[in-house]
Design an enzyme around this catalytic site. Structure first.
Site, PDB file in Angstrom:
ATOM      1  CG  HIS A  13     -26.232  11.066  21.349  1.00  0.00           C
ATOM      2  ND1 HIS A  13     -27.182  11.338  21.751  1.00  0.00           N
ATOM      3  CD2 HIS A  13     -25.267  11.586  22.349  1.00  0.00           C
ATOM      4  CE1 HIS A  13     -27.142  12.442  22.780  1.00  0.00           C
ATOM      5  NE2 HIS A  13     -26.007  12.430  22.938  1.00  0.00           N
ATOM      6  CD  GLU A  41      -1.272  -2.337   2.051  1.00  0.00           C
ATOM      7  OE1 GLU A  41      -0.242  -2.645   2.187  1.00  0.00           O
ATOM      8  OE2 GLU A  41      -2.296  -3.254   2.256  1.00  0.00           O
TER       9      GLU A  41
END
Ligand SMILES: O=P(O)(O)OC[C@H]1O[C@](O)(CO)[C@@H](O)[C@@H]1O
Length: 547
Positions: A384, A212
């Site tokens: 949340h 990569e």
């Protein structure tokens, strides 16, 4: 060494678990007003509160005994001595030498490594000073405004996390970005707003062979040369951080622009080495050295403090208590500090690549669980998103809450709201809410009878969910260094007790090898039949779609 599950202390912990697993922390707190004082420790301004854990004095005694029986003290000494504890790769494990601010000699193969460490630190200082001051000029005489680090894994996550964490300490004139994914979108998006005349690429790879990174580095060089048609200009715009001088030269980077490190630095523990160059560029060498000093303080604490007052040892033992006796499979890292937003991702690599193992150090299959699944997000965002499952599912997910007492900006009530959440969540996890408490809250309202009982059941929380709270004055470079080192040594402690090699990562190799085979098969449009039917089907459908 005997496998830890055969040790007498492990057997005692097993029995002890059955005796105390039903105790509720609410009752433990009610019975002992000194519980916080007894189960919390300070290291400078860092407070480690572990009182909200499902432990008694006896649990701690037995866990400490497990550490002793597993030979933890000797294993710590072996690491600091430079013994080749990474046995599969025959390497020492010496990230502690990189931050050895006391300059205590540390030999590897009979040679003290400290002078080499200091030489590279000096090179980093000279270079980062030149770039930050604008004295280092690009090929057309302009100062550098943007640094792009190209690396992946440990050559990306650690420095990226630190640069984000220390952004209040960065210089506005110099922006530092990170490209890691071989997905071209990562490079293209990052380069789209950059000017090659003022961009510096830092190609960071321990091996300088990672697919990569090398693909991104080659494309970056192509992008650069397409605009600045001059090979000689590479020297002003590309530097390398690596252990592999030969490959660096082969790539076309002058080895005078190479920052060296050594095979005794594991990738995921390398942010303290020249892999930290983007950090030094972003915050300056003084702040980088403060980061090292913070880590060194924890190294000394870990090396010398008795286990009962040793924070990383206790962190590690608590993790073992939940992983191996309660069967917890995951662990949440919850920084109530936006600047630590990348900490969960960094610790994911450090912990899961180190301790995700199924054989012990002698190569025997093990019959106990090792490293947990690490996940997390900065508070209050996580609240949340996934906290529902932590609070009310049947899963046991130990959590670490981290927060700074002092904010970086002082913007009105934000910080106090943040901190009130940092304090409330561990309390809620510990206390929970009984059915009767939930029912009492609903009584006198419009809902009655069976519906009320139904609702009260849904609104009740079991509690008894464990957490550690880590509260520090402010996220300075030094404190950040200490926090990271605490986790590194926690992970070491666990690997030592599990008797595994925390410093290799053989599990990532097979996928890499198969990808190389598949890449060669993607060179033409002929259907393949050499894999399992699923992989063949996917390869062949891809070949159809890509045209
Ligand atoms: O720095 P390198 O050699 O490019 O390796 C990058 C990463 O690849 C790994 O070897 C495997 O994912 C990591 O341990 C390492 O941090």
């Amino acid at each position: 060494m005997t496998q830890p599950s055969r040790l007498p202390a492990w057997q005692s912990l097993d029995r002890h678990f059955r005796e105390i697993s039903n105790l509720h922390m609410r009752d433990l707190f009610a019975a002992d007003p000194q519980r916080f004082e007894r189960f919390s420790l300070r290291l400078d301004d860092i407070l480690f509160d572990y009182s909200k854990n499902r432990i008694t004095d006896q649990t701690v005694t037995l866990l400490l005994e497990l550490a002793r029986q597993a030979g933890l003290r000797e294993k710590i000494s072996a690491m600091f001595r430079g013994d080749k504890i990474n046995v599969t790769e025959d390497r020492a494990v010496l990230h502690v030498a990189l931050r050895n601010r006391s300059n205590r000699p540390i030999p590897v193969d009979g040679e003290d490594v400290v002078p080499d460490v200091n030489r590279v630190l000096d090179q980093m200082r000279r270079f980062s000073d030149l770039v930050r001051s604008g004295e280092w000029r690009g090929c057309t005489g302009k100062a550098i405004t943007d640094v792009v680090n190209i690396g992946i894994g440990g050559s990306d996550l650690g420095p990226k996390m630190v640069v984000k964490a220390l952004s209040p300490y960065t210089q506005p004139r110099l922006r530092v970005r990170f490209v890691s994914n071989v997905d071209e979108a990562d490079l293209v998006e990052n380069l789209s707003c950059l000017d090659p005349e003022t961009t510096l690429f830092c190609v960071s790879s321990k091996t300088f062979t990672t697919q990569e990174t090398m693909t991104n580095a080659r494309s970056a060089r192509q992008w650069f040369l397409a605009k600045i048609n001059d090979q000689a200009a590479i020297a002003k715009h590309f530097v390398a951080v690596s252990t592999n001088a030969e490959k660096v030269a082969e790539f076309g980077i002058d080895t005078a622009n190479m920052f060296e490190f050594w095979d005794w630095v594991g990738g995921r523990y390398s942010l303290w080495s020249a892999i930290g160059l983007p950090i030094a560029l972003a915050v300056g060498m003084e702040a980088f050295e403060a980061l090292l000093a913070g880590a060194h303080k924890v190294d000394e604490h870990f090396r010398t403090e008795p286990f009962e007052r040793n924070i990383p040892v206790l962190m590690g033992l608590l993790g073992i208590w939940y992983a191996n006796f309660f069967g917890a499979e995951s662990y949440a890292i919850l920084p109530y500090d936006q600047y630590l937003q990348e900490l969960p991702a960094h610790l994911q690599q450090v912990d899961m690549e180190s301790n995700g193992k199924m054989v012990d150090i002698q190569g025997n299959a093990i019959d106990y669980g090792t490293g947990p699944i690490i996940f997390g997000q900065p508070g209050t965002n996580g609240q949340h998103a996934f906290y529902q499952l932590i609070h009310q599912s049947r899963k046991l997910i130990p959590c670490d809450f981290l927060a700074a007492a002092q904010s970086q900006h002082g913007l009105g009530r934000h910080h106090e709201i943040l901190i009130s959440n940092f304090l409330a969540q561990p309390e809620a996890l510990m206390r929970g809410k009984t059915f009767d408490e939930a029912k009492a809250e609903l009584e006198g309202g419009e809902i009655t009878g069976g519906k009320l009982a139904e609702l009260a059941a849904a609104k009740s929380f079991p509690g008894n969910k464990p957490s550690n709270s880590i509260l520090y004055r402010k996220l300075t470079p030094e404190t950040l260094g200490s926090l990271i080192a605490l986790y590194e040594h926690k992970i070491f402690t666990q690997g030592a007790i599990w008797n595994i090699n925390s410093f290799d990562q053989m599990g990532v190799e097979l996928g890499k090898r198969l990808a190389r085979t598949i890449l060669s098969e993607l060179a033409d449009d002929n259907p393949v039949a050499s894999h399992d039917p699923s992989t063949n089907g996917l390869v062949n459908y891809y070949k159809q779609l890509r045209c």
